[in-house]
Each structure stands twice: as structure tokens, then as C-alpha cells.
Design a protein around this motif. Structure first.
Motif, PDB file in Angstrom:
ATOM      1  N   PRO B 420       0.888  -1.204  -0.184  1.00 37.74           N
ATOM      2  CA  PRO B 420       0.022   0.098  -0.070  1.00 37.74           C
ATOM      3  C   PRO B 420       0.884   1.155   0.027  1.00 37.74           C
ATOM      4  N   ASN B 421       0.066   2.335  -0.262  1.00 36.07           N
ATOM      5  CA  ASN B 421       0.804   3.697  -0.254  1.00 36.07           C
ATOM      6  C   ASN B 421       1.900   3.872   0.728  1.00 36.07           C
ATOM      7  N   GLY B 422       3.173   4.162   0.379  1.00 38.44           N
ATOM      8  CA  GLY B 422       4.447   4.717   1.088  1.00 38.44           C
ATOM      9  C   GLY B 422       4.909   3.465   2.065  1.00 38.44           C
ATOM     10  N   ARG B 423       4.299   2.163   2.005  1.00 38.41           N
ATOM     11  CA  ARG B 423       4.723   1.032   2.773  1.00 38.41           C
ATOM     12  C   ARG B 423       5.521   0.044   1.881  1.00 38.41           C
ATOM     13  N   ALA B 424       6.267   0.533   0.759  1.00 45.40           N
ATOM     14  CA  ALA B 424       6.966  -0.387   0.101  1.00 45.40           C
ATOM     15  C   ALA B 424       8.159  -0.972   0.817  1.00 45.40           C
ATOM     16  N   PRO B 425       8.613  -2.167   0.927  1.00 41.93           N
ATOM     17  CA  PRO B 425       9.780  -2.324   1.483  1.00 41.93           C
ATOM     18  C   PRO B 425      11.170  -1.673   0.980  1.00 41.93           C
ATOM     19  N   ALA B 426      11.985  -1.305   1.812  1.00 42.20           N
ATOM     20  CA  ALA B 426      13.286  -0.523   0.984  1.00 42.20           C
ATOM     21  C   ALA B 426      13.822  -1.078  -0.026  1.00 42.20           C
ATOM     22  N   GLU B 427      13.896  -2.339  -0.009  1.00 44.18           N
ATOM     23  CA  GLU B 427      14.447  -3.245  -1.149  1.00 44.18           C
ATOM     24  C   GLU B 427      13.777  -3.153  -2.361  1.00 44.18           C
ATOM     25  N   ARG B 428      12.319  -2.807  -2.213  1.00 45.90           N
ATOM     26  CA  ARG B 428      11.635  -2.747  -3.372  1.00 45.90           C
ATOM     27  C   ARG B 428      11.849  -1.417  -3.953  1.00 45.90           C
ATOM     28  N   LEU B 429      11.918  -0.355  -3.181  1.00 48.40           N
ATOM     29  CA  LEU B 429      12.102   0.819  -3.879  1.00 48.40           C
ATOM     30  C   LEU B 429      13.712   0.924  -4.569  1.00 48.40           C
ATOM     31  N   HIS B 430      14.535   0.150  -3.926  1.00 45.08           N
ATOM     32  CA  HIS B 430      15.785  -0.275  -4.698  1.00 45.08           C
ATOM     33  C   HIS B 430      15.743  -0.583  -5.836  1.00 45.08           C
ATOM     34  N   LEU B 431      14.872  -1.813  -5.908  1.00 49.76           N
ATOM     35  CA  LEU B 431      14.827  -2.504  -7.251  1.00 49.76           C
ATOM     36  C   LEU B 431      14.113  -1.462  -8.127  1.00 49.76           C
ATOM     37  N   ALA B 432      13.149  -0.597  -7.953  1.00 50.30           N
ATOM     38  CA  ALA B 432      12.760   0.135  -8.525  1.00 50.30           C
ATOM     39  C   ALA B 432      13.728   1.295  -9.277  1.00 50.30           C
ATOM     40  N   ALA B 433      14.599   1.515  -8.345  1.00 52.44           N
ATOM     41  CA  ALA B 433      15.609   2.492  -8.912  1.00 52.44           C
ATOM     42  C   ALA B 433      16.620   1.830  -9.947  1.00 52.44           C
ATOM     43  N   ARG B 434      16.717   0.616  -9.761  1.00 49.49           N
ATOM     44  CA  ARG B 434      17.686  -0.193 -10.631  1.00 49.49           C
ATOM     45  C   ARG B 434      16.802  -0.424 -12.013  1.00 49.49           C
ATOM     46  N   LEU B 435      15.480  -0.513 -11.792  1.00 43.02           N
ATOM     47  CA  LEU B 435      14.583  -0.645 -13.011  1.00 43.02           C
ATOM     48  C   LEU B 435      14.506   0.521 -13.826  1.00 43.02           C
ATOM     49  N   THR B 436      14.727   1.695 -12.985  1.00 42.70           N
ATOM     50  CA  THR B 436      14.683   3.153 -14.084  1.00 42.70           C
ATOM     51  C   THR B 436      16.080   3.090 -14.724  1.00 42.70           C
ATOM     52  N   GLU B 437      16.858   2.554 -14.108  1.00 43.87           N
ATOM     53  CA  GLU B 437      18.362   2.384 -15.001  1.00 43.87           C
ATOM     54  C   GLU B 437      18.091   1.502 -16.294  1.00 43.87           C
ATOM     55  N   ALA B 438      17.562   0.285 -16.131  1.00 44.70           N
ATOM     56  CA  ALA B 438      17.240  -0.697 -17.084  1.00 44.70           C
ATOM     57  C   ALA B 438      16.205  -0.110 -18.134  1.00 44.70           C
ATOM     58  N   VAL B 439      15.272   0.696 -17.775  1.00 45.25           N
ATOM     59  CA  VAL B 439      14.813   1.332 -18.930  1.00 45.25           C
ATOM     60  C   VAL B 439      15.459   2.414 -19.566  1.00 45.25           C
ATOM     61  N   ALA B 440      16.331   3.178 -18.848  1.00 43.25           N
ATOM     62  CA  ALA B 440      17.030   4.232 -19.674  1.00 43.25           C
ATOM     63  C   ALA B 440      18.125   3.537 -20.500  1.00 43.25           C
ATOM     64  N   ALA B 441      18.722   2.282 -20.094  1.00 49.20           N
ATOM     65  CA  ALA B 441      19.642   1.545 -21.036  1.00 49.20           C
ATOM     66  C   ALA B 441      18.890   1.169 -22.184  1.00 49.20           C
ATOM     67  N   ALA B 442      17.375   0.582 -21.978  1.00 53.60           N
ATOM     68  CA  ALA B 442      16.900   0.197 -22.974  1.00 53.60           C
ATOM     69  C   ALA B 442      16.218   1.303 -24.090  1.00 53.60           C
ATOM     70  N   ALA B 443      15.869   2.612 -23.481  1.00 48.95           N
ATOM     71  CA  ALA B 443      15.977   3.577 -24.098  1.00 48.95           C
ATOM     72  C   ALA B 443      17.066   4.043 -25.039  1.00 48.95           C
ATOM     73  N   CYS B 444      18.231   4.025 -24.269  1.00 49.21           N
ATOM     74  CA  CYS B 444      19.510   4.282 -25.353  1.00 49.21           C
ATOM     75  C   CYS B 444      19.664   3.474 -26.526  1.00 49.21           C
ATOM     76  N   VAL B 445      19.480   1.978 -26.333  1.00 49.97           N
ATOM     77  CA  VAL B 445      19.528   0.893 -27.125  1.00 49.97           C
ATOM     78  C   VAL B 445      18.409   1.232 -28.180  1.00 49.97           C
ATOM     79  N   GLY B 446      17.342   1.226 -28.052  1.00 54.58           N
ATOM     80  CA  GLY B 446      16.367   1.629 -28.937  1.00 54.58           C
ATOM     81  C   GLY B 446      16.288   2.610 -29.582  1.00 54.58           C
ATOM     82  N   LEU B 447      16.882   3.988 -29.335  1.00 54.69           N
ATOM     83  CA  LEU B 447      17.017   5.098 -29.707  1.00 54.69           C
ATOM     84  C   LEU B 447      18.440   4.824 -30.867  1.00 54.69           C
ATOM     85  N   TRP B 448      19.265   4.339 -30.246  1.00 58.19           N
ATOM     86  CA  TRP B 448      20.385   4.090 -31.383  1.00 58.19           C
ATOM     87  C   TRP B 448      20.112   3.231 -32.507  1.00 58.19           C
ATOM     88  N   LEU B 449      19.503   2.019 -32.439  1.00 57.52           N
ATOM     89  CA  LEU B 449      18.929   1.335 -33.421  1.00 57.52           C
ATOM     90  C   LEU B 449      18.209   1.984 -34.326  1.00 57.52           C
TER      91      LEU B 449
END
Lengths: 207, 504
Positions: B420-449
């Protein structure tokens, strides 16, 4: 440096105390901010950062200055996320946080400078005895190419392990945190450590 | 762009500069073309605000906030409301978004301000603070509770208010953007006309959520501009040691990553509107956070100049705008199951993705009705990574393959119940931060291609910028000196005009 090391430690203590008070009193989504796992983790980690800071502040090692600067900046950056918009205000109940932030970010040289200065005089044989796995990784990185910023950060974290008092109740948690940072692993403290440290903080334990 | 210079660290609102931008018609970019404005492509607004932010972040924020204030009306207003607001903005009227309250911050459901319907309209009571442009804004888009605690948006024109029953709250002194009008407004029983209600009763929160998907994406302009400013100051330092060169190249890599993800997100507003719940959270977390670190890393080269300190202080506020870093990460954790399903099934809106990535054509027309509070199919940018990995050949192929393995590892951990709102465990937020890097990397690859076949500048040849960006995101190996030299040579040859994926 214009702000001495004791001032830096006091600034981070002030920032942690201000953020803790805010988190205990502020309600969001039907609970206090302190009940949110993220906020608890940041506050507990800031307490470990203070332990690292105190160890580094007392050291004459060439890596100590960078460790003080980098750790203080990191702790304040994370705490500011919990404090939200309040960290940016120069008046009101939380203005002490902003003063602490400026004392560290503008009273100290930037971490990028202390990192460079450290790299320029990095000893050939860094203190690696207490974290042999990470020391091996350190050596491999050194063999790969020139000294990189990440590598010098690793060195300074190893330094903290050397100087942190073994009789601290948080010694294991400090070493675990250091080990993760050496690895470039930003994963948060385990919840059991968070709960222990948070209980200590809210029962009037020193920050 | 010629406009009056503002005083460094001045507490004075940059009125002359704001007026100069208004005379030049910048506000036309805040108004959809269908209403007589010039907003047909959000990347143009991104570029314009970035250009201003690269000179003066306070000015970009002070002027650009009108887009934030207006967007709810563009999404849900009646024809009469949108036409009237478009006319007022064209004339130069500033608009503010009055969401936050002193005791509730990001918790919009706890809004205390009320707008109670009467025979004469709505009676307003409550305080909005802190609000950007609360005092200077002629108009306010205000979130308030109505009947049955339903949240509604109201468009308030202060010129329609009586002299009593409301007041401005004083300007709040802030550490950065000191000239900005960060203040508040209080209502104590003032009556506003029934025509102030935007959309249907109870639609306020949904409108705000959709509007924030656009404004969070546009916030990237502020960070990109701040990074441009910092790089310009750092490149003026001609002490070209190997260490300094590596620091500069690393900052350029960060700026390229941020550009790529901001550019794809801005085009996605048009091309993949149903996925903006993911893309806007990714860009709003990733770009300000990485820019704060970039500014810290460049400080040794650019400081201790007072201008540089001001940029650093000013930029720290960007992470707070329109939903803080934690708010954005939490919104991603709520979409983990959708993201996991989308990635596993390689669910891709092919037409939309092509339009988001192909820079040779303008993006399609924006269809706001397709904005959604959740990205049901996840992110096409991310979900296309496996197929894109199979298509990449040449010098970047190994890095892309390695990246895809890392993204597989990250996405495999997205399963599990949502908190629920605000209650995500810290490791899930950390995973979300890593996910943003994954999306950014995928955006770089897609844009280049999607664009490399037709671009032959040094940045695009041999996938130079892509390799640099992926090196930075991977962050485990030493920098290839050839990549460093390509980027720095171009920067130094153009007197600090750093290599860019965007025209600016």
C-alpha cells in the motif's frame, strides 16, 4: 578545510535528529513517516554513516578526509529525501537541516576534489586485511587500468573498516554496509538491522 | 536567447526576464495548437525550457510553471474553460498549481481544503502551501474536497475574487531558486462561480495524476539545463589531466543517458501515452537524481565559483517537484506485476515504439484520452530490449548483450505483492531505482537502433555514444580512452557546446 571534522560530525548529527523528529511527528497516508520502511531505513543508515564519520574523523590516514566528505554528503542527501520540501526551507522548524547541509556541501571541499587528491597519493599497499574478498576485487580493478573514482571510494571505505571500534553494537552492520559499498551494491540495510538501530534511536539513544 | 540577466542568488523575482520571455511568446508552447497555441510536440517544450534552464534555473521554473498549472484544464476542462485559459496565457497570465498543503505534502487524498457547492457557486476554505507562483499567478488550478469528500479541480481567477475572504501567504525563503515565488494562499469562506469546476465532480485526482505524467517528464528540461550549465563551466577549466578528462567524459555519459531517456519519454507522450505512468516516473526519478550526482562530480572542475554553487543549490529542488523521488519509485513498485508480465511476454506496441524512437519524423498528435493511471502492458521501450538485443551488431553488441542479461535479472525480481501507499519495503524501492536504469539503458539501445543508420556524426559512428552510455550504466570496467576522446574532442572543438542527442 573551512569546516573542521568535528563540525561535520555535528552537522550530520543535527540533520539526523531533525529528520528523525520530523519522521516521528509527520503523518502521511494514515501513518507517521517513521513507520514507512524507506524512511526507517534511511534514518538507520544515517546512524551507521555517523559511526563511519566518527571513525574517519579521528584518523590521520590520507584517506580520512575523503571519507569524511563523501560520507557526510551521502548521509545528508539521503536524509533530505525523507524530509522532503522542508529540507529546502531556510525558516521554520526544520531550518537546522538546511544549515547543516550548507555547512557540509559548501563548507567542505567537494567529494570530487578529495577523491582526486586521494587518488594522487594513494598508497601502494592499501589496508585490506579485514575484508579479504573485497581486497582481492580491489586488486583486480587496479590491474585493469588507471585509478578510477570508484576505486578510491573503495579504498576509503576499507579505511573505515580499519578504524571502526569493534565494541560498537553496530560494528557488524557498519562492516556490512562498508562491504556493500565496496561492491558498488547500493542495496538497503536488512530490515532486522533497521529495526534494531531504529529502536535504539527512538528510545533516546545517541545519534 | 536575449533576456535581462538576473542577479546571482537574488531574492528578487526575475520579473524583467520573465516579461521578456513572455514578449517573445514562450507561453505559446504551454498551449495546445488546437487552442491556438504552439504545443504540437512536447520535445519542443522540453528543448525550450532546457535552453532557459541552462542559463538560469529560477527563470525556467518561474515561467514554465504555467504549463504545470494549465495542464489539468487542457486534460479535463470544458471548451469554454480551455478557450478562456488559452487566451489568458497567451496574454501572459501566469498560472499556478495549488495542490500541496502544509500538513499533507504528497498525500493528496488527505487534502483538507474544501470547495462546498452552494446556490452561488463554491465556498472555498483551506490553505495551499508551499505553491510555486501562488502569489504572482493570476490563475490557480486548485485541488479541493467537494461533496462526499470527492476531490475536484477548480480553475480560480484571482481577478474574479472579492477583496476579502482570501489572502496570500508570505514567500518562503529557500536555499536555492531564491528569486522564485514559493509562497501560498489561504481561503476563508470566499465564494467562486460554479463555472470554476474542471471536469466532472470527483474527477480531480485522476486529472492530476494524468497531468503529472506530462509535467514530470517536462521536469527533465530543468535537469538537462542545469547539467549543460555545469558542463559549460567545467569545460572552461583547461587543466586537461587524465583524471579531469575521465571526470568530464563520465559527466557527458550521464548527460547523454539523461537526454536519451528524456527524449524518448517526451516523444512517448505522443506515441505511447498509455505507458506514461511508467515512463514519467522513470524520467522524474532518474534524471534529477543522476544530475545531482553529476553536479557533485563536476564540482572540482567547475567550482568553487559562485555560479556553480548556485546551480547546485538551485537544482536540488528539482527532485521535489511534481512528486519526489520516493513518490516516483513507489509508483513504479505498484506497477511491478504489469512490468514483469510485459517484459516476459515481450509485449510491444510496435507502431508507438517506432514513433517514440525514430527522430527523423515528428511524433504523432497527442491523444490525452489514452493517458492511463497504470501502464497496463508495462513499457514497450523495456519490453523491446530482447528483440533489440538480437538486432544490434557491431562494436556495441557485447555491451548490449551483457546489459540484457542484467535487465533479465532485475525484471525477474519484480514478482510479489504490491505494497500500500508508502509501505513498500526499502528493497523494493531500491529495485525500482535499478529498474529505472534498465529502462534508461533500453531507451538508449532503442534510440540508437532506430536512428544510427542515417546519422554519421562522431557521436553516432561506431555506436560511440551508446557505448559510452552503457559503460556508465554498467559501471564495472575502465573507460575506453577512445570513447573519452571522441566526446571531449567534440566538446572542446565547439567551445563547450557539448555533444547532444537533441537540437539545442
Amino acid at each position: 578545510m573551512p569546516a573542521d571534522r568535528s563540525t561535520v560530525v555535528r552537522s550530520v548529527e543535527t540533520a539526523l535528529a531533525t529528520t528523525l523528529n520530523f519522521a516521528l511527528g509527520r503523518r502521511l497516508h494514515g501513518a507517521t513517516v517513521a513507520e514507512f520502511p524507506h524512511a526507517r531505513t534511511v534514518l538507520a543508515t544515517a546512524h551507521l554513516d555517523l559511526e563511519i564519520l566518527r571513525a574517519a574523523a579521528a584518523s590521520a590516514d590520507p584517506g580520512a578526509e575523503h571519507l569524511v566528505v563523501a560520507t557526510a554528503n551521502r548521509a545528508l542527501r539521503e536524509l533530505s529525501v525523507v524530509l522532503g520540501a522542508r529540507f529546502y526551507l531556510r525558516e521554520g522548524d526544520h531550518a537546522d537541516f538546511g544549515e547543516a547541509l550548507l555547512a557540509v556541501t559548501e563548507g567542505l571541499p567537494p567529494p570530487s576534489r578529495t577523491r582526486r587528491e586521494l587518488a594522487e597519493r594513494l598508497p601502494a599497499d592499501p589496508p585490506t586485511r579485514r575484508l579479504p574478498d573485497h581486497a582481492a576485487r580491489w586488486r583486480r580493478r587496479r590491474a585493469d587500468g588507471p585509478v578510477t573514482p570508484a576505486l578510491t571510494d573503495t579504498y576509503t571505505h576499507l579505511l573505515a573498516a580499519e578504524h571502526h571500534p569493534a565494541d560498537s553494537p553496530w560494528h557488524h552492520a557498519v562492516l556490512t554496509t562498508i562491504a556493500r559499498r565496496c561492491d558498488g551494491d547500493g542495496s538497503p540495510l536488512p530490515p532486522e538491522d533497521v529495526d534494531d538501530i531504529f529502536t535504539h534511536l527512538t528510545r533516546g539513544g545517541t545519534t | 536567447m536575449p533576456y535581462p540577466a538576473t542577479e546571482p542568488d537574488s531574492e528578487k523575482f526575475p520579473s524583467e526576464a520573465v516579461d521578456a520571455l513572455t514578449r517573445q511568446g514562450l507561453q505559446g508552447l504551454y498551449i495546445p495548437a488546437s487552442l491556438g497555441g504552439r504545443l504540437t510536440d512536447h520535445t519542443e517544450l522540453l528543448t525550450a525550457l532546457r535552453t532557459i534552464a541552462a542559463r538560469d534555473l529560477t527563470l525556467a521554473i518561474a515561467h514554465g510553471k504555467t504549463f504545470l498549472g494549465a495542464v489539468g484544464v487542457w486534460l479535463s476542462g470544458s471548451p469554454e474553460q480551455t478557450a478562456r485559459l488559452a487566451a489568458l496565457i497567451t496574454e501572459g497570465a501566469p498560472v499556478a498549481l495549488a495542490l500541496t498543503e502544509p500538513e499533507h505534502g504528497a498525500d493528496l487524498l488527505a487534502t483538507d481544503t474544501t470547495a462546498v457547492r452552494t446556490e452561488r457557486g463554491f465556498v472555498l476554505r483551506g490553505r495551499k502551501w508551499p505553491v510555486n507562483n501562488a502569489t504572482r499567478g493570476r490563475l490557480l488550478c486548485l485541488l479541493a474536497k467537494g461533496e462526499g469528500d470527492a476531490l475536484n479541480l477548480h480553475l480560480i481567477d484571482k481577478e474574479d475574487l472579492p477583496d476579502s475572504g482570501w489572502r496570500h501567504l508570505p514567500k518562503v525563503p529557500t536555499h536555492g531558486i531564491r528569486g522564485a515565488d514559493i509562497s501560498g494562499i489561504e481561503f476563508d469562506g470566499v465564494t467562486v462561480p460554479a463555472g470554476t469546476l474542471i471536469g466532472t465532480p470527483g474527477s480531480g485526482l485522476a486529472t492530476v495524476v494524468k497531468g503529472l505524467q506530462l509535467t514530470r517528464t517536462m521536469c527533465a528540461a530543468l535537469s538537462l539545463g542545469a547539467a549543460d550549465h555545469a558542463l559549460r563551466l567545467a569545460l572552461a577549466n583547461d587543466d586537461t589531466t587524465p583524471w579531469n578528462d575521465e571526470v568530464l567524459a563520465t559527466a557527458l555519459a550521464d548527460r547523454l543517458i539523461n537526454e536519451a531517456v528524456a527524449l524518448v519519454a517526451a516523444r512517448s507522450i505522443h506515441a505511447l501515452p498509455g505507458e506514461m505512468a511508467v515512463m514519467s516516473a522513470v524520467v522524474k526519478y532518474l534524471v534529477p537524481t543522476r544530475t545531482d550526482r553529476l553536479l557533485e562530480d563536476l564540482a572540482d572542475l567547475a567550482g568553487p565559483d559562485g555560479d556553480y554553487r548556485e546551480v547546485v543549490r538551485d537544482h536540488r529542488v528539482v527532485g521535489l517537484f511534481d512528486g519526489s523521488t520516493v513518490v516516483n519509485l513507489a509508483s513504479l513498485t505498484a506497477q511491478f506485476p504489469l512490468l514483469l508480465n510485459g517484459y516476459r511476454s515481450e509485449h510491444v506496441d510496435h507502431d508507438g515504439l517506432r514513433a517514440a524512437l525514430d527522430l527523423s519524423a515528428p511524433p504523432p498528435a497527442f491523444a490525452p484520452e489514452h493517458l492511463s493511471p497504470l501502464a497496463i502492458g508495462g513499457s514497450s521501450v523495456l519490453n523491446a530490449l530482447p528483440a533489440h538485443t538480437r538486432s544490434v551488431t557491431g562494436p556495441a553488441a557485447g555491451q548490449v548483450e551483457s546489459l540484457k542479461e542484467r535487465v533479465d535479472t532485475i525484471t525477474a525480481r519484480l514478482g510479489g505483492p504490491a505494497a500500500p501507499n508508502g509501505r513498500a519495503p526499502a528493497e523494493r524501492l531500491h529495485l525500482a531505482a535499478r529498474l529505472t536504469e534498465a529502462v534508461a539503458a533500453a531507451a538508449c539501445v532503442g534510440l540508437w537502433l532506430a536512428n544510427a543508420y542515417r546519422l554519421d556524426t562522431p557521436l553516432w559512428t561506431d555506436a560511440a555514444w551508446l557505448r559510452l552510455a552503457l559503460w556508465r550504466l554498467e559501471n564495472t570496467s575502465p573507460l575506453d580512452p577512445r570513447l573519452r576522446d571522441i566526446c571531449l574532442a567534440e566538446s572542446r572543438a565547439t567551445s563547450g557546446r557539448t555533444p547532444s542527442l537533441m537540437p539545442c
